[in-house]
Design a protein around this motif. Structure first.
Motif, PDB file in Angstrom:
ATOM      1  N   LYS A   6       1.116   3.933  -2.937  1.00 34.87           N
ATOM      2  CA  LYS A   6       0.626   5.288  -2.668  1.00 34.87           C
ATOM      3  C   LYS A   6       1.721   6.324  -2.851  1.00 34.87           C
ATOM      4  O   LYS A   6       1.453   7.456  -3.261  1.00 34.87           O
ATOM      5  CB  LYS A   6       0.052   5.371  -1.254  1.00 34.87           C
ATOM      6  N   ASN A  51      -7.516   0.347   0.261  1.00 29.12           N
ATOM      7  CA  ASN A  51      -7.677  -0.484  -0.935  1.00 29.12           C
ATOM      8  C   ASN A  51      -6.380  -0.509  -1.745  1.00 29.12           C
ATOM      9  O   ASN A  51      -6.000   0.487  -2.360  1.00 29.12           O
ATOM     10  CB  ASN A  51      -8.827   0.074  -1.781  1.00 29.12           C
ATOM     11  N   GLU A 103      -3.766   1.353  -9.199  1.00 27.50           N
ATOM     12  CA  GLU A 103      -4.332   1.899 -10.436  1.00 27.50           C
ATOM     13  C   GLU A 103      -4.125   3.409 -10.520  1.00 27.50           C
ATOM     14  O   GLU A 103      -3.838   3.944 -11.594  1.00 27.50           O
ATOM     15  CB  GLU A 103      -5.817   1.559 -10.519  1.00 27.50           C
ATOM     16  N   LYS A 104      -4.247   4.092  -9.404  1.00 30.28           N
ATOM     17  CA  LYS A 104      -4.088   5.549  -9.384  1.00 30.28           C
ATOM     18  C   LYS A 104      -2.695   5.957  -9.851  1.00 30.28           C
ATOM     19  O   LYS A 104      -2.523   6.959 -10.551  1.00 30.28           O
ATOM     20  CB  LYS A 104      -4.351   6.073  -7.971  1.00 30.28           C
ATOM     21  N   ASN A 134     -10.307   8.849   4.034  1.00 32.72           N
ATOM     22  CA  ASN A 134     -10.585   8.480   2.641  1.00 32.72           C
ATOM     23  C   ASN A 134     -11.100   7.044   2.604  1.00 32.72           C
ATOM     24  O   ASN A 134     -10.429   6.131   3.064  1.00 32.72           O
ATOM     25  CB  ASN A 134      -9.297   8.620   1.818  1.00 32.72           C
ATOM     26  N   ARG A 154       0.824  -1.209   0.000  1.00 34.98           N
ATOM     27  CA  ARG A 154       0.000   0.000   0.000  1.00 34.98           C
ATOM     28  C   ARG A 154       0.860   1.262   0.000  1.00 34.98           C
ATOM     29  O   ARG A 154       0.626   2.194  -0.787  1.00 34.98           O
ATOM     30  CB  ARG A 154      -0.945   0.013   1.213  1.00 34.98           C
ATOM     31  N   ASP A 192     -11.237   4.997   0.265  1.00 36.26           N
ATOM     32  CA  ASP A 192     -10.410   4.119  -0.565  1.00 36.26           C
ATOM     33  C   ASP A 192      -9.024   3.879   0.030  1.00 36.26           C
ATOM     34  O   ASP A 192      -8.208   3.184  -0.568  1.00 36.26           O
ATOM     35  CB  ASP A 192     -10.247   4.733  -1.968  1.00 36.26           C
ATOM     36  N   GLU A 193      -8.767   4.465   1.182  1.00 39.54           N
ATOM     37  CA  GLU A 193      -7.412   4.477   1.742  1.00 39.54           C
ATOM     38  C   GLU A 193      -6.810   3.084   1.871  1.00 39.54           C
ATOM     39  O   GLU A 193      -5.635   2.863   1.577  1.00 39.54           O
ATOM     40  CB  GLU A 193      -7.421   5.154   3.110  1.00 39.54           C
ATOM     41  N   TYR A 198      -6.758   0.352  -5.495  1.00 38.35           N
ATOM     42  CA  TYR A 198      -7.022   1.772  -5.737  1.00 38.35           C
ATOM     43  C   TYR A 198      -5.725   2.528  -5.953  1.00 38.35           C
ATOM     44  O   TYR A 198      -5.582   3.294  -6.910  1.00 38.35           O
ATOM     45  CB  TYR A 198      -7.793   2.357  -4.551  1.00 38.35           C
ATOM     46  N   TRP A 199      -4.736   2.315  -5.069  1.00 30.86           N
ATOM     47  CA  TRP A 199      -3.467   3.040  -5.181  1.00 30.86           C
ATOM     48  C   TRP A 199      -2.632   2.530  -6.352  1.00 30.86           C
ATOM     49  O   TRP A 199      -1.949   3.306  -7.022  1.00 30.86           O
ATOM     50  CB  TRP A 199      -2.685   2.931  -3.869  1.00 30.86           C
ATOM     51  N   LYS A 253      -6.933  -9.488  -9.840  1.00 31.22           N
ATOM     52  CA  LYS A 253      -7.309  -8.079 -10.032  1.00 31.22           C
ATOM     53  C   LYS A 253      -6.167  -7.284 -10.653  1.00 31.22           C
ATOM     54  O   LYS A 253      -6.386  -6.436 -11.526  1.00 31.22           O
ATOM     55  CB  LYS A 253      -7.714  -7.460  -8.695  1.00 31.22           C
ATOM     56  N   GLU A 311      -6.288  -7.234   1.981  1.00 32.79           N
ATOM     57  CA  GLU A 311      -7.366  -6.302   2.280  1.00 32.79           C
ATOM     58  C   GLU A 311      -7.605  -6.372   3.787  1.00 32.79           C
ATOM     59  O   GLU A 311      -7.237  -7.346   4.447  1.00 32.79           O
ATOM     60  CB  GLU A 311      -8.640  -6.654   1.513  1.00 32.79           C
TER      61      GLU A 311
END
Length: 267
Positions: free
Chosen positions: A152, A192, A198-199, A187, A148, A189-190, A195-196, A227, A168
């Motif tokens: 991030k 997930n 893909e971001k 947040n 994560r 989505d923090e 999420y990071w 995923k 998770e």
């Protein structure tokens, strides 16, 4: 500056090639500890490897349960890897594990790692500077933290490696009784991982994961890999014999050292 004070062990009274530091962090409003290994290494701007522990643990477990010093010396002797400083922080001491998250009510355990621990390493070790590259790895909850935080903050880390990872927050149920709402962040989505990933997909550093076939987190790892494949997140994933144990991690952290050395050798 979020570091209020540092207390640094005296090398004359500290186990050979190690250092222990207590950091008073304003992110947590209390003191927590970091263990270092390979502090006798000489050089300028030496790279560091941040090793995150799992639930129940603390800064000392990589050395004193996992024998990470012996694993590092074995890889160095067999493959001639360059010197890294191993940085082994406490997770911050929340419940049975903080998840390395910026929790809404309990403290910013994320900034504790990405700000305080890295800055304290620069302040404490003359071989480590602002120019030192930073690698991140972890096991179980620490694997989740490494994935994560690495995703991030892709500009802070040169590579990511994770062993037997929680993928998770729901995976924490295998290990702790704490209500997962206690880990709530501002947040939604923090927590997930995808999420990071893909971001920051275009900026992600090299990333690898592994898990044992007998690990209770094996199926969770497979779901995450599915995923990641669907999202076309570049990564390496390896499966080995073994379970959720220090015996497994002692062996496979050696792959992390070789992986990070391969990347460091490109610079």
């Amino acid at each position: 500056m979020s570091i209020l004070r540092l207390e640094v062990s005296n090398p004359k009274f500290t186990p050979d090639n190690t250092q222990i530091v207590t950091i008073h962090s304003s992110h947590l409003n209390r003191r927590h500890d970091v263990s270092y290994y390979n502090t006798h290494a000489r050089g300028n701007d030496l790279p560091i490897i941040v090793l995150l522990h799992g639930v129940y643990g603390n800064h000392w477990v990589w050395l004193n349960l996992g024998g990470v010093d012996l694993a590092y010396k074995k890889v160095k002797a067999e493959f001639g890897i360059q010197d890294f400083i191993l940085v082994m922080p406490s997770d911050g001491g929340l419940f049975d594990g903080s998840g390395y998250l910026p929790t809404h009510n309990h403290g910013d355990y994320e900034s504790w790692i990405v700000d305080d621990v890295i800055e304290a390493s620069i302040q404490t070790l003359e071989q480590v500077t602002e120019q030192s590259r930073v690698y991140i790895s972890g096991l179980s909850m620490g694997g989740y933290g490494a994935l994560r935080l690495g995703a991030k903050y892709p500009d802070k880390f040169s590579a990511i490696s994770a062993h037997s990872s929680i993928t998770e927050l729901a995976d924490l149920k295998y290990f702790v009784d704490t209500d997962l709402t206690a880990y709530q962040c501002t947040n939604n989505d923090e927590s997930n991982l995808l999420y990071w990933m893909e971001k920051h997909q275009t900026k992600l550093p090299p990333l690898r994961l592994d898990c044992g076939l007998d690990d209770e987190l094996y199926q969770s790892n497979l779901k995450l890999i599915d995923k990641m494949n669907a999202a076309k997140i570049s990564h390496q994933f390896e499966v080995f014999e073994g379970g959720h144990s220090w015996e497994y991690w002692h062996v496979h952290v050696q792959k992390t050292f070789r992986f990070f050395n391969e990347i460091e050798s490109r610079y």
